[in-house]
Enzyme design. Structure first.
Site, PDB file in Angstrom:
ATOM      1  N   ILE A  92       0.847  -1.193   0.000  1.00 47.81           N
ATOM      2  CA  ILE A  92       0.000   0.000   0.000  1.00 47.81           C
ATOM      3  C   ILE A  92       0.885   1.245   0.000  1.00 47.81           C
ATOM      4  O   ILE A  92       1.836   1.337   0.779  1.00 47.81           O
ATOM      5  CB  ILE A  92      -0.896   0.047   1.262  1.00 47.81           C
ATOM      6  CG1 ILE A  92      -1.693  -1.256   1.394  1.00 47.81           C
ATOM      7  CG2 ILE A  92      -1.826   1.256   1.226  1.00 47.81           C
ATOM      8  CD1 ILE A  92      -2.204  -1.498   2.793  1.00 47.81           C
ATOM      9  N   CYS A  93       0.557   2.165  -0.879  1.00 51.09           N
ATOM     10  CA  CYS A  93       1.295   3.419  -0.904  1.00 51.09           C
ATOM     11  C   CYS A  93       0.461   4.471  -0.199  1.00 51.09           C
ATOM     12  O   CYS A  93      -0.434   5.059  -0.793  1.00 51.09           O
ATOM     13  CB  CYS A  93       1.572   3.819  -2.354  1.00 51.09           C
ATOM     14  SG  CYS A  93       2.226   5.466  -2.543  1.00 51.09           S
ATOM     15  N   ALA A  94       0.699   4.652   1.081  1.00 53.51           N
ATOM     16  CA  ALA A  94      -0.055   5.645   1.847  1.00 53.51           C
ATOM     17  C   ALA A  94       0.914   6.353   2.775  1.00 53.51           C
ATOM     18  O   ALA A  94       1.663   5.704   3.505  1.00 53.51           O
ATOM     19  CB  ALA A  94      -1.163   4.969   2.650  1.00 53.51           C
TER      20      ALA A  94
END
Ligand SMILES: [Zn+2]
Ligand SMILES: [Zn+2]
Ligand SMILES: [Zn+2]
Ligand SMILES: [Zn+2]
Ligand SMILES: [Zn+2]
Ligand SMILES: [Zn+2]
Lengths: 153, 554
Positions: A92-94
């Site tokens: 996840i790119c957060a």
């Protein structure tokens, strides 16, 4: 200084099992203080209505000073949601899991953030660099240097 | 390897530049009439050398302190605030003063300092204790709204005093907060700061609370962390300062702490000068670009092109770098274990050249076979082979030699480590003094230096247009290469007490010769830049091409 993770996780576990678990989130596995698994659903109208995902949390001894490693589980039973910030390997790119992490945050607040990330999504698609990323990605997303270009999606 | 003080790195003693950033008219043009420190070998600055000064960490700290004190006295703030403000403005004092005078509240907020903070410089700790010290212009700390996802009031209840929300210790020994009032226990603060400073190398650290953009002041770090973490923090601040100051550069060598100050390499000069500097530990690097080493004689822009090309083509070219090859005669595997190109097969005694794989016997007289891409054979091949194949071969020709010099330099240094051990033993068993066994060290250092030059001459040759000037360039290259290979070979001679005097004489002579050839190479290329003698076969940043030669792919 003793690792603070166990004491903190004991408290979080208590809260999650004592009815303070966010709606749509369920604790599936929390046998130790290293890995937890939670299921996640987006309630209400959204592109992901009716889908159930699973999140794996891994904690270092420095948790919550250090952010947890959080990925969507990809196996026979679960798939990663198709979303511009979620790679097909579950990474996840957060920013909240990277440089915007605050030690005040915890498992529940991460789940809420991810729920709303999915809920506000307008288009089901993978990140544009999905194939390249997945081919070369490190085992832990914490080792990836994501470029948080647009957190509003 | 370490370098003793008497080494002839006379660059740094040349002229002393003052370290402040008064870029106005300080001392950029000092002349060299005071020759009391001139070394016997070099009496005048060479055309390929530039003026610079190497600074100790303490000298940089002095500059930082002076800047800081100025801000403290003008704004009437404490040291931590001054430091945060300077870092926020990228150490541009003038701009900071201007902006601050215009709107202090705005500048403070943007720098992560709650605006009720400014207190007299006498108040050391920025910890929230007496919020009444001075009336502030604005009292609201705006929260960052960058994260639009879940503006979660969070499951963590905020202002309930149940101990530390992070570690869940209900009775911590002490709780502290920054000026924003987000209270956490000291142990959590210490752990958090340690992680940011030691693992992430950050010197601007936000409060631990979610979405709070207040930055941790220096004094808080000093109070909370142990001495080792705080001194690492100070180093990070210093590096931040150096990185934001045009005329300063931190030595890129691992764990080196020197800073080089140079005002004689403005960007406009980079098409004609390769501004190479050397720190007091002997690490050479370029002041004009991020390349971590000496890339003379090739100018920064072209050196960058070359490295990019090598990076892009690395997969194709990698096989060349491999450390083993087969003997051209008996096919047994040979491992290159020294820096010399003269290979002798252990099995069949066949002698050949590592670079071109040709028999060594042909190299004695016709050395240039090995430094020039054979344009004739390439043009013959043009009939049968595709153009891309030819351009790849041309590239590989230069790349091969480039990589070989890099590899050989490494091997020479490794080999020397063994030699040095042997010499130390001999010093005990024979009557030789330590000074007397140093000749090989000088030689290996020179070989390393010259192979670096050679390496970059191949990158340069790749991009040079064909011309008489290029041919002369290649003559110089060949002479230097020949001298270096000879010296390399000499370095591989087995040493025993009987042959030392002879070897010493030979090696000293050759070292002097090699040094001279290297100077000629560097001097001639440097002059060529100034005279506009070099023309490139590719567009180069900062250089306008006057004509468009059709034969650019030569
Ligand atoms: Zn705590
Ligand atoms: Zn705060
Ligand atoms: Zn250095
Ligand atoms: Zn450069
Ligand atoms: Zn052989
Ligand atoms: Zn050869």
């Amino acid at each position: 200084m003793a690792a603070i993770a166990p004491r903190r996780l004991t408290k979080e576990l208590k809260e999650l099992t004592m009815g303070e678990c966010p709606a749509g989130v369920q604790l599936l596995q929390s046998a130790d203080f290293e890995t937890w698994v939670l299921s996640l659903e987006v309630l209400g109208e959204s592109l992901y209505k009716g889908e159930v995902f699973a999140l794996r949390f891994r904690f270092e001894p420095q948790y919550p000073i250090a952010s947890p490693e959080v990925t969507f589980i990809v196996d026979d039973k679960f798939k990663a949601p198709i979303h511009p910030h979620v790679y097909s390997n579950g990474h996840i790119c957060a920013s909240i899991l990277g440089h915007e992490w605050s030690p005040v945050l915890g498992v529940a607040s991460v789940c809420i953030t991810l729920q709303s990330m999915l809920a506000s999504c307008k288009k089901r698609e993978r990140p544009p660099d999905n194939d390249r990323y997945v081919r070369t990605a490190p085992a832990s997303p914490k080792k990836s240097r994501f470029h948080y270009d647009d957190d509003t999606v | 390897m370490d370098y003793s003080d008497d080494d002839d790195y006379n660059y740094d003693s040349d002229e002393i530049m003052d370290g402040t950033q008064d870029d106005a008219s300080s001392v950029s043009e000092m002349d060299e009439d005071e020759d009391f420190h001139i070394q016997p070998t070099k009496d005048k600055k060479k055309s390929y050398e530039i003026d610079f000064d190497c600074l100790e960490q303490t000298a940089i700290q002095d500059i930082i302190r002076a800047d800081s004190e100025q801000i403290i006295s003008i704004f009437n703030v404490d040291a931590s605030t001054a430091s945060l403000l300077l870092r926020h403005m990228g150490w541009n004092k003038e701009r900071l003063i201007e902006k601050y005078m215009d709107n202090p509240a705005q500048v403070l907020e943007a720098a992560g300092i709650p605006s009720q903070q400014p207190a007299g410089p006498s108040q050391p700790a920025p910890i929230r204790s007496n919020p009444s010290t001075r009336q502030a212009t604005s009292t609201v700390i705006r929260r960052s709204t960058r994260r639009s996802t879940a503006d979660s009031k969070a499951p963590v209840a905020p202002l309930t005093p149940v101990g530390c929300l992070i570690c869940c210790d209900e009775n911590p020994a002490s709780m502290t907060s920054l000026m924003c009032g987000h209270n956490f226990c000291s142990e959590c603060w210490a752990e958090y700061l340690k992680g940011k400073i030691r693992d992430e190398g950050e010197c601007s650290i936000k409060c631990m609370a979610e979405d709070c953009s207040v930055l941790v002041p220096d004094a808080f770090i000093k109070e909370t962390c142990d001495a080792a973490v705080y001194s690492r923090f100070e180093e990070l601040v210093l590096r931040h300062f150096v990185a934001h100051t045009k005329n300063l550069k931190y030595c890129p060598a691992p764990s080196c702490v020197y800073t080089v100050s140079c005002t004689s390499a403005p960007p406009s000069s980079l098409t004609t000068v390769v501004p190479t500097v050397v720190c007091k530990k002997g690490h050479a690097f370029c002041f004009g670009c991020p390349i971590e080493g000496d890339h003379r004689p090739l100018i920064c822009a072209v050196a960058k092109l070359w490295l990019q090309k090598c990076h892009d083509d690395s997969e194709t070219a990698n096989w060349i770098k491999s450390n083993t090859k087969e003997c051209t005669k008996c096919q047994s595997t040979i491992e290159k274990n020294g820096g010399c190109n003269h290979m002798t097969c252990r099995k069949c005694k066949h002698e050949f050249c590592w670079v071109c794989m040709g028999p060594w016997s042909e190299h004695g007289t016709a050395w240039y076979n090995c430094n020039r891409f054979d344009e004739k054979s390439s043009s013959e091949a043009r009939d049968t082979q595709s153009k891309s194949r030819i351009s790849l071969e041309r590239y590989l020709h230069y790349y091969n030699r480039w990589a070989n010099h890099e590899q050989s330099a490494k091997l020479s240094v490794e080999l020397y480590a063994k030699t040095e051990k042997k010499m130390e033993e001999m010093q005990i068993t024979s009557s030789l003094t330590w000074i007397e066994v140093q000749f090989a060290r000088k030689a290996v250092e020179e070989v390393e230096r010259c192979r670096t030059t050679l390496k970059w001459t191949y990158a340069m040759a790749y991009y040079l247009d064909r011309s008489n000037a290029k041919e002369l360039f290649e003559d110089n290259q060949r002479d230097l290469e020949k001298a270096v290979e000879d010296l390399s070979e000499l370095l591989e001679t087995p040493i025993d007490p009987e042959n030392i005097p002879m070897l010493r004489q030979k090696m000293t002579d050759k070292t002097v010769y090699v040094q001279k050839r290297n100077e000629i190479m560097l001097e001639d290329t440097a002059n060529g830049y100034l005279e506009g003698r070099w023309s490139w076969n590719t567009p180069v940043e900062g250089i306008e091409r006057d004509e468009e030669p059709a034969s650019s792919s030569a």
